[in-house]
Every structure is written in structure tokens, then in C-alpha cells.
Scaffold this active site. Sequence first.
Site, PDB file in Angstrom:
ATOM      1  N   THR A 289      11.356  35.018 -97.519  1.00 18.68           N
ATOM      2  CA  THR A 289      10.684  34.869 -98.415  1.00 18.68           C
ATOM      3  C   THR A 289      10.929  34.852 -99.864  1.00 18.68           C
ATOM      4  O   THR A 289      11.194  34.080-100.444  1.00 18.68           O
ATOM      5  CB  THR A 289       9.364  35.888 -98.185  1.00 18.68           C
ATOM      6  OG1 THR A 289       9.021  35.605 -97.133  1.00 18.68           O
ATOM      7  CG2 THR A 289       9.045  35.799 -99.343  1.00 18.68           C
ATOM      8  N   GLU A 309       8.728  27.498 -93.908  1.00 18.14           N
ATOM      9  CA  GLU A 309       8.762  28.473 -93.028  1.00 18.14           C
ATOM     10  C   GLU A 309       9.323  29.699 -93.204  1.00 18.14           C
ATOM     11  O   GLU A 309      10.280  29.474 -92.734  1.00 18.14           O
ATOM     12  CB  GLU A 309       9.198  27.837 -91.708  1.00 18.14           C
ATOM     13  CG  GLU A 309       8.486  26.418 -90.996  1.00 18.14           C
ATOM     14  CD  GLU A 309       6.832  26.430 -91.319  1.00 18.14           C
ATOM     15  OE1 GLU A 309       6.607  27.211 -91.214  1.00 18.14           O
ATOM     16  OE2 GLU A 309       6.252  25.475 -92.210  1.00 18.14           O
ATOM     17  N   CYS A 343      10.750  35.123 -87.271  1.00 14.50           N
ATOM     18  CA  CYS A 343       9.676  35.665 -87.855  1.00 14.50           C
ATOM     19  C   CYS A 343       8.017  35.360 -87.686  1.00 14.50           C
ATOM     20  O   CYS A 343       7.394  36.353 -88.622  1.00 14.50           O
ATOM     21  CB  CYS A 343       9.649  34.955 -88.761  1.00 14.50           C
ATOM     22  SG  CYS A 343       9.481  33.130 -88.235  1.00 14.50           S
TER      23      CYS A 343
END
Length: 582
Positions: A289, A309, A343
Site C-alpha cells: 500500500t 493490487e 497479499c
Amino acid sequence: APGRARPLRVRFAMLSGLYERLNDGSEGAMRVVFLAAAGVGAGLVLHRVLRRIDDLVSAPRRRFRSRHGDVGVGPEYVSKTTYSVVGGAKPPALRDVPTLVAEMRDAFESGVTLPLEHRRATLRAMRAAFAENEASILAAVWEDLRRPEGETLYYDFLLVKTELDKLLKNLRRWTAPRRVNAFSLLTFPSSQSIEREPRGTCLVIGPFNYPFALTAGVVAGAIAAGNNVILKPSADVPRSSALLFNLFVRYVDPRFVSVIGPGIAGDGADVVTELMRQKLDFVFFTGSTRVGSIIARKAAETLTPCALELGGKNPVFVDDTADLSLAAKQCVWGRTLNCGQQCIAPEYVLCHRSKLEPFVEQLRRWTQTLVPDPYKEGAMGRLVGWNAAGPGGAGGVRSAAARVAALLETARDGKHGERVVCGGGMDASRGVVEPTVVVCGWDSPLMREEMFAPILCVVPYDNLGEAARAVRLLAKPLALYVFSRNRENTRYILDNTTSGGVTVNGVLYHVGHGALPFGGVGESGVGAYHGEHSVRCFSHEKPTLRKWRDCFDGGLLTDPFFVYGPHDGIKKTLLRAVAERS
């Protein structure tokens, strides 16, 4: 006879009333003329409609541009244009970035990536590259991550082949213009469709954790949509990135895919920065992120659309009706895959307090069953950068070991009430981390950010509504998991939380279904892909309406007078009527 006379009188009265209304006021005559003309025009246009049915039900022929002098598609293509960087035997250097982007944009402008037969040939070449180099791919990932072969076989090899097969099988259907049959009185008569046109020259930035699935798998969707791609694989997995470059050079036309990064010293940040300064048509980034927010800011400076993503802290709900053994087995499996470096891995479990101790015991049992000795070679993957000191290692990736060591230290100290159930150790020099289960509260530092390690937190809850609210107050996760036999509880969680995707009574599985979109929401990402959704991601959906003309209606329907000003009287009335039916 009297019974029949009454309906006739009623009908006559209705017609008389209609006639009076039409002739009431200065605009009555115009209304009569318009209605009569509309009836005549509808009849005249009917035969034209029938003649156009074939055009409506048959797929339109697509005519793509092509540059004279370009022959063939593949590594040995022939073109009137000579490129200085694209197609080179050595990876491009950092100074070559502007030239690389300019040449790839020129290649796209030539039209070589547009015909379906060219896209199909490139996808077949990518499939051959994987089918003929399985051992090399498995070996490269082993050298970079020491991941068990079974995990790599499925996630970095078979999933990519399956994606390529689906794209090849459905290429024409997924890229064809889609007719829109909804009726609009304003545009009638017309035919309309939505066409998927490629975005152009795309940049794909891959992560380290699945170096083939999250690079080649993404590139495949971009190629199917008609784009060409500049691929930047991760510098943290140098052997996999070098193999990617070699495979694309050997098998794929460089005008479709060019790889940059291997051979350039450093962590790759300077390469990405230089690429983002160029004029690109689309950016697809997979990673953290933190870096994703930087990519989004850079893309915004040039108004470049992007798909991100990312990740997040993915919660698992285990209520008081759940199968605790199944839930524990799935959580341990999902958390230890690739040493927790994925993730969509479960990050923390919200367990009903009445089931906390039995669930924790099941977690301990399944950890011992699935990973009895994490220090054994091949038992579990290792942290990225475990061999960074070796040849080709990227500088700075050993920070992963330092970060995880700090997390384990926090868990062992227990300053915020943390209790280590199992694990808690690591060998930083080898990048080995013991699968660790920690019971903690919301205030624990372990609950602040994504850990990206085989550490699973368990947080007890008393009220499902309060637990769901606590999840909503955090950043929106990429995935969410529910273990429950109670349909009402499951429905409540689905309706009162937000996440990129959900699996009920399992983990990870929704990502493995090829027909479902995979992507985040909010802080966990923008955009989605996989299968047809990959084609959609890398396409601009262009609405196209063809207005019919020459229908022998005198323009009454095909060019109605009331759309032109000045708008007063009957024109306003007709505009209102048309708007309500459009």
C-alpha cells in the site's frame, strides 16, 4: 341491442374527447399533423428495420490499422522501423528508459498488437515459454525464495498456463463489441454497442512474492486486450526476473513485451521513477500500500490511469457455530504459504470468546501437523532477501528479516497483553520464521499494519456487531474470510463489512476461481483482473451509437424537429415526452 349501444356510445365519447383535446388551443393542429406523420413514418421505417436486422445480430468486422512493411509476429519479426532498444539482446539500461517507452509507443501505433491473430500468436508464444521451461521456472523461484516446489508449481506455473488457455479459448468473445439492445426514444432509430479498445502502451510492475504469476499472468491479459507492455519485475528476486527477461526475448515479439530491470543495480525504485516520468497509457502495479500510494501520485501527475493490487490486514471471522478444526487448518495453511508473504493471507482471526481456547488449541495442533519443522529445507518458504548477500542480491531487502524480528519481539514482550501460543522464533540469517500464533487485543502493535509474515493474531470478541464495526473502522482489506454454520451470521458479516473479496468456510479460494474478478477496494487497491476481467481492466470500454439515416421518413424520426431551438410550445411538450421514455 341496448347492451351493445352503451359501449359504442362510450367509445364515441372517448374519441370525441380526444379529438377536442387535440384541437384545443393554437397547437392542436400541429399535434394532429405530428401524430399522423408519426404513424406514416413508423410504417415507412418498418421495412428499413427489417433490412438492418442482419447488421444488428452479426458481429461487426473490425478493421485495424497496419503499417506497410511490417511482416510476421514473433522474435524474428520484420519491420520497416529499426529500433535501438526494443528487441535488444541485453536488458535495457536506466538511460534507455525514454527511448524504450518511445519505441514501444511507436510499435503500438503501428497497429501490430491489434489483430486478433497477432494477439493469439503472442499468447501461444507465452504458453510455449512456460510449457517448455517448467524446470527452469521452479528452479529460479527456489533460488530466490526457497519455496516448496508444490506451491510454486501451482501458483507460479499452472495458474499462468490456465490463464493463458482461457484467454486463448475466449479471446474473440471477450474482445468483441457488445450490442446494447436497450430502447431509447430520443436516439431511435439507432444501433448501439460497447467496444473494448486497448489502452495502448502499458507498464506492469511486478512484486517479488509470486514473480511469474503476478507478472506473466498480468501481461497475458494486457496482450489479449490488444496492448503492448513494458514489464518491470521485482529486483528482490533476481533469478526469477532474469529468467523472465530471457523467456520473453526468446519467445515473444519485443514489440508486444519488453522487460526492463534485470541488470540494473539497486532496488528498482530508480527504474520505476524514470518509467513513471514517461508518457504511458496505463500502469498496473502489484505491491504494498505504501508504494502503491506513491505510484498513484506519480500517475496522477501525468493523468495516467492505473490499477493497483495492494494488500491489507485481512480478517477471519470464526463464530460460535464454526467447525474449529477446519477453520484452524485453513488459517494455518493460508498463513504459512510462501512464508506468509502474500497479499490475501489471513492476518488476524476474530474468534468468539466462548470458542477461543478450543480454537487456539486447534491452531497449535495444525501448525505442528502442517509445518512440523520450519527449519528443514523445503518445509516452508523463506523471507525475501534471505540470500541477498549472494551474487545478484538486491541491496536493502534484508530489512524484511529485521522487520519480522521486531514483530516477534513485540509478541514475546507482551507489553500490550500479547500471548504467544506457538512459534515465536526465527533464523534471520536464513530467512526462516517459525509459524507463530499470538492471542492479542485491538491495541497491540501487531494489529497496526500488514505483517507479511507467518504470524497469525487471534482477537476474541463477544458481540458480532461490535466485531464487524471494528473491522469497518480499519483500512478496507483485500480479502475477508468467514467460518460459520449460521447463515444469518454469515449474511450479517457480508452486509456489514467491506473487502476486495470473500471466501466463506475457507481461505484464498475466491482468488483461484478464474471467472471471478480479483482486486481490492479503497486502501487495498483499485481495479480487478483475472480471465475476462483482465481484458476489461486493460481496455477502454467505448460506447458507440450509429444513428440510422435515409429511412424515407422525411426526417420525422431520424432527425426530429423538436431537438433544435428555439424550444417553445409543442417542442417543450415533445421534449418532456421523449425524455420520459428514453
